[in-house]
Design an enzyme around this catalytic site. Structure first.
Site, PDB file in Angstrom:
ATOM      1  N   VAL A 306      99.549  36.883  85.780  1.00 32.48           N
ATOM      2  CA  VAL A 306      99.285  36.857  87.212  1.00 32.48           C
ATOM      3  C   VAL A 306      97.809  36.585  87.467  1.00 32.48           C
ATOM      4  O   VAL A 306      96.987  36.674  86.568  1.00 32.48           O
ATOM      5  CB  VAL A 306      99.698  38.186  87.875  1.00 32.48           C
ATOM      6  CG1 VAL A 306     101.189  38.405  87.734  1.00 32.48           C
ATOM      7  CG2 VAL A 306      98.929  39.358  87.268  1.00 32.48           C
ATOM      8  N   VAL A 309      93.929  32.143  88.323  1.00 30.52           N
ATOM      9  CA  VAL A 309      93.991  31.071  87.325  1.00 30.52           C
ATOM     10  C   VAL A 309      95.444  30.714  87.021  1.00 30.52           C
ATOM     11  O   VAL A 309      95.823  29.538  86.997  1.00 30.52           O
ATOM     12  CB  VAL A 309      93.253  31.471  86.031  1.00 30.52           C
ATOM     13  CG1 VAL A 309      93.481  30.418  84.946  1.00 30.52           C
ATOM     14  CG2 VAL A 309      91.765  31.641  86.291  1.00 30.52           C
ATOM     15  N   GLU A 330     107.554  37.523  83.693  1.00 27.96           N
ATOM     16  CA  GLU A 330     107.621  38.881  84.246  1.00 27.96           C
ATOM     17  C   GLU A 330     107.619  38.821  85.771  1.00 27.96           C
ATOM     18  O   GLU A 330     108.585  39.181  86.425  1.00 27.96           O
ATOM     19  CB  GLU A 330     106.402  39.695  83.798  1.00 27.96           C
ATOM     20  CG  GLU A 330     106.218  39.823  82.325  1.00 27.96           C
ATOM     21  CD  GLU A 330     104.879  40.438  81.997  1.00 27.96           C
ATOM     22  OE1 GLU A 330     104.857  41.382  81.207  1.00 27.96           O
ATOM     23  OE2 GLU A 330     103.850  39.993  82.545  1.00 27.96           O
ATOM     24  N   ASN A 420      92.733  46.812  83.096  1.00 29.31           N
ATOM     25  CA  ASN A 420      94.104  47.026  83.575  1.00 29.31           C
ATOM     26  C   ASN A 420      95.007  47.536  82.452  1.00 29.31           C
ATOM     27  O   ASN A 420      95.536  48.626  82.509  1.00 29.31           O
ATOM     28  CB  ASN A 420      94.685  45.734  84.160  1.00 29.31           C
ATOM     29  CG  ASN A 420      93.919  45.258  85.374  1.00 29.31           C
ATOM     30  OD1 ASN A 420      93.425  46.058  86.163  1.00 29.31           O
ATOM     31  ND2 ASN A 420      93.805  43.956  85.534  1.00 29.31           N
ATOM     32  N   GLY A 424     102.380  42.655  79.586  1.00 30.10           N
ATOM     33  CA  GLY A 424     103.391  41.979  78.782  1.00 30.10           C
ATOM     34  C   GLY A 424     102.845  40.867  77.913  1.00 30.10           C
ATOM     35  O   GLY A 424     103.609  40.188  77.222  1.00 30.10           O
TER      36      GLY A 424
END
Length: 538
Positions: A306, A309, A330, A420, A424
Site C-alpha cells: 500500500v 508508490v 492483501e 509499522n 504481508g
C-alpha cells in the site's frame, strides 16, 4: 361580547385544534414509518429472530469486555473494523481510576478509534500483528506496549495451535447475520473467521453503512491444522473455494450493536514526480520481461503493498499496454479498483477493500459491477505462501532501506524505531515468482540515502530480493554474485549525491576485508551513526 364574535373565536379554536390533530397524526405516521423501516432493516440485517433480542447499546456491549482479556477484532487496514464498541470501551476506561488492560489481536492495521485511542487511553498491554498508527507506534517504541510483529499469514495458525493465548471475546463488524447465526463480513476479512471460531464470545456490530450488496464478495475458507492440512485448491486468482459467510452460530453471539458509520479510510496523496518515475521504471522493466519471454503478455497475478508508490505503479498499469491482468494481494486500493474499471484487470483477490474517501462513493455506486470481479479471502489464504508459489505472484513492496547486497529493511528506522511492521511482504517475498522492492533513493530532503552499505535491520535477506527499483533506475539481482549485486545497485539505483560514496565504501571493503560479501565492519553502519549525530548521511 357579541354572539358573532364568540362564534368566530370558537371556529378559530376548532381550526387550531384540527391543525394540531393533523400534525400529531402526521408525526405518528412518520414515527410508524420509521419504526416500520427500522424493523425492515433489522429483518434484512439480522435474519435470525431470536438474535434480534440480543441487540444492545455499545455501552452495554463494552461492559462485557473485562480487564486482562484477549480481545480480537475484525477488519484489515481501516476497513471492516468495529466502530462503536471500541469507542464505548475507551469512554468506560477513561472514567475508571484503576488500570484496565487487554491484549489486542487484529488482522492488520485498524481504525484510529482502536489503535490510536486505545493506545492513548493505556488500554493495550500487547499488540499483534501489525499497525500503522502514530500513537500506537509511540507506545511501542517507548516500551509501553509489547508488540509482536509477525508475518500476517502466520497469525491464524498461532491461534489455532494455541501458540499465543486464545481469544476471550471477538468484536466483529458485519453486513448481516444469517438465519443460522453466521456472519456476513463487511469490507475487511483479515482473521475474522479464525477469531470467531476460537473466541468464547462474539460481539457483532451490524453496520448499516456497509451495503448489503457486499454479501457474496467473501470467500471464506480456513485451513486444518497439520498434519491434517490439505492442498489449497486455488490455481488462479479468481477461484472461489469457500462460503460467503463466517461460520459462527447464534449461541456464541453475546451481543449485537447496530451502527451506521463508514470506514475511515486514508486519503491517498497525489502521485509525486519521484513516485511516477519509480512507476515508469518498474513498468518498463515488466515490458522488458515480457519481450524476453520471462513473463506472459498478461503478466502473472500482481501483489502490491500500500501507499503512494504502490498506487502510482498500479495506476501506471492502467495506461500501459497490458490487459487481462489479475491481482492476488492483501489490500484492494483505488488503483486496483481503477484497473477493474478501465478494463485492464479481470479479477482481483484480496482480504480487504480499502478505497480512499474520494473513491468510496464510486465503489458503492458500482458495487454490483465490482462484486463480479472481486474475491475477499481470510488473510491466511490471501497471504498463503503455497498459493503465491503455485500461481507465480509478482510481488511489489516498499522498502525503508536497502543495502548494496540487496538486503531489505521494511520496518525499523535507524535500526531501532518501529515504523509499522513487516505485514504481508514476507509472506510473498520469499515465495513469489518475481520479488520487487521499490523505494525512493533518498529521504529527509536528501539527508538520508535509502541505499546504504549495510541495512540497520533485516526483514528480507538478499536471497529473497530479486529486483530493486528507485526513481534512478532498476537493478535486476537474479543470478548475480554479491559483488555483482553491489555494482548493479550502486550504478542503477543510488542517488547521485551518494553514488561515489557508496562505490568508495564497496571498493575499500573489497580491498580491506575481501570475501564473498565484502564489508568493512568499522564503517558498515557509519552512515546511520553519522545521521544520528549530525542529521545527515552526507
Amino acid at each position: 361580547m357579541s354572539k358573532g364574535i364568540k362564534n368566530s373565536q370558537l371556529k378559530k379554536k376548532n381550526v387550531k385544534a384540527s391543525n394540531v390533530a393533523e400534525k400529531i397524526e402526521e408525526k405518528v405516521e412518520k414515527t410508524d414509518k420509521v419504526v416500520e423501516k427500522a424493523a425492515e432493516v433489522t429483518e434484512k440485517r439480522i435474519r435470525n429472530l431470536k438474535l434480534q433480542e440480543k441487540v444492545v447499546t455499545a455501552d452495554v456491549a463494552a461492559d462485557m469486555i473485562e480487564n486482562g482479556m484477549i480481545v480480537a477484532i475484525s477488519g484489515f487496514t481501516p476497513s471492516g473494523y468495529p466502530k462503536e464498541v471500541p469507542k464505548a470501551l475507551t469512554k468506560k476506561v477513561n472514567a475508571l481510576e484503576e488500570e484496565f488492560k487487554v491484549t489486542l489481536y487484529t488482522g492488520s492495521s485498524t481504525g484510529a478509534d482502536i489503535d490510536g485511542e486505545w493506545a492513548k487511553a493505556g488500554i493495550i498491554e500487547r499488540r499483534i500483528p501489525y499497525q500503522t498508527n502514530s500513537d500506537m507506534r509511540k507506545k511501542i517504541n517507548d516500551g509501553s506496549i509489547k508488540y509482536a510483529d509477525m508475518h500476517l499469514s502466520h497469525m491464524a495458525q498461532y491461534i489455532n495451535y494455541s501458540v499465543i493465548p486464545k481469544v476471550d471475546i471477538a468484536i466483529i463488524e458485519a453486513v448481516a447475520i444469517t438465519e443460522e447465526g453466521d456472519i456476513i463480513p463487511s469490507t475487511g476479512i483479515g482473521n475474522t473467521a479464525t477469531f470467531v471460531e476460537n473466541a468464547d464470545k462474539v460481539i457483532v456490530e451490524i453496520n448499516e453503512a456497509q451495503p448489503l450488496e457486499l454479501e457474496g464478495m467473501a470467500d471464506i475458507y480456513t485451513l486444518k491444522n497439520p498434519p491434517r492440512r490439505e492442498p489449497i485448491p486455488i490455481v488462479n486468482a479468481g477461484n472461489r473455494i469457500g462460503t460467503t459467510y463466517v461460520t459462527c452460530g447464534s449461541e456464541k453471539i453475546c451481543a449485537i450493536v447496530m451502527t451506521n458509520t463508514q470506514d475511515k479510510t486514508r486519503p491517498l496523496t497525489e502521485v509525486s514526480p519521484v513516485s511516477q518515475a519509480i512507476s515508469d521504471n518498474l513498468i518498463g522493466f515488466l515490458n522488458k520481461e515480457v519481450e524476453e519471454g520471462k513473463l506472459p503478455k498478461n503478466l502473472l497475478p500482481i501483489q502490491s503493498g500500500v501507499g503512494s508508490v504502490a498506487n502510482a505503479v498500479l495506476a501506471g498499469l492502467c495506461e500501459s499496454n497490458f490487459k487481462n491482468l489479475s491481482c492476488y494481494t492483501e489490500v484492494i486500493q483505488d488503483s486496483m479498483l481503477k484497473l477493474i474499471k478501465c478494463g485492464k484487470a479481470d479479477v482481483v483477490s484480496g482480504t480487504s477493500i480499502s478505497p480512499s474517501p474520494e473513491m468510496l462513493p464510486e465503489f458503492i455506486k458500482d458495487i454490483n459491477f465490482f462484486r463480479e470481479k472481486i474475491v475477499l479471502r481470510p488473510q491466511e489464504i490471501s497471504n498463503n505462501p503455497e498459493i503465491a508459489r503455485r500461481i507465480g505472484v509478482i510481488s511489489i513492496n516498499t522498502a525503508l532501506e536497502v543495502d548494496i547486497y540487496g538486503n531489505v529493511n521494511s520496518t525499523h528506522v535507524m535500526g531501532s524505531k518501529m515504523m509499522n511492521g513487516i505485514g504481508g511482504s514476507g509472506d510473498f517475498a520469499r515465495n513469489a515468482y518475481l520479488t520487487i522492492f521499490t523505494t525512493e533513493s533518498i529521504a529527509k530532503k536528501g539527508d538520508i540515502s535509502s541505499i546504504v552499505p549495510m541495512v540497520s535491520h533485516v526483514d528480507h535477506t538478499e536471497h529473497d530480493v530479486m529486483v530493486i527499483v528507485t526513481e534512478q533506475g532498476v537493478a535486476d539481482l537474479r543470478g548475480l554474485s554479491p559483488r555483482e549485486k553491489a555494482v548493479a545497485i550502486i550504478e542503477n539505483c543510488v542517488h547521485p549525491d551518494y553514488k561515489d560514496m557508496l562505490m568508495e565504501y564497496f571498493e575499500e571493503a573489497c580491498k580491506s576485508s575481501g570475501g564473498n560479501t565484502p564489508h568493512n565492519l568499522e564503517k558498515a553502519l557509519s552512515w546511520h551513526t553519522k545521521f544520528i549525530k549530525t542529521g545527515s548521511m552526507k
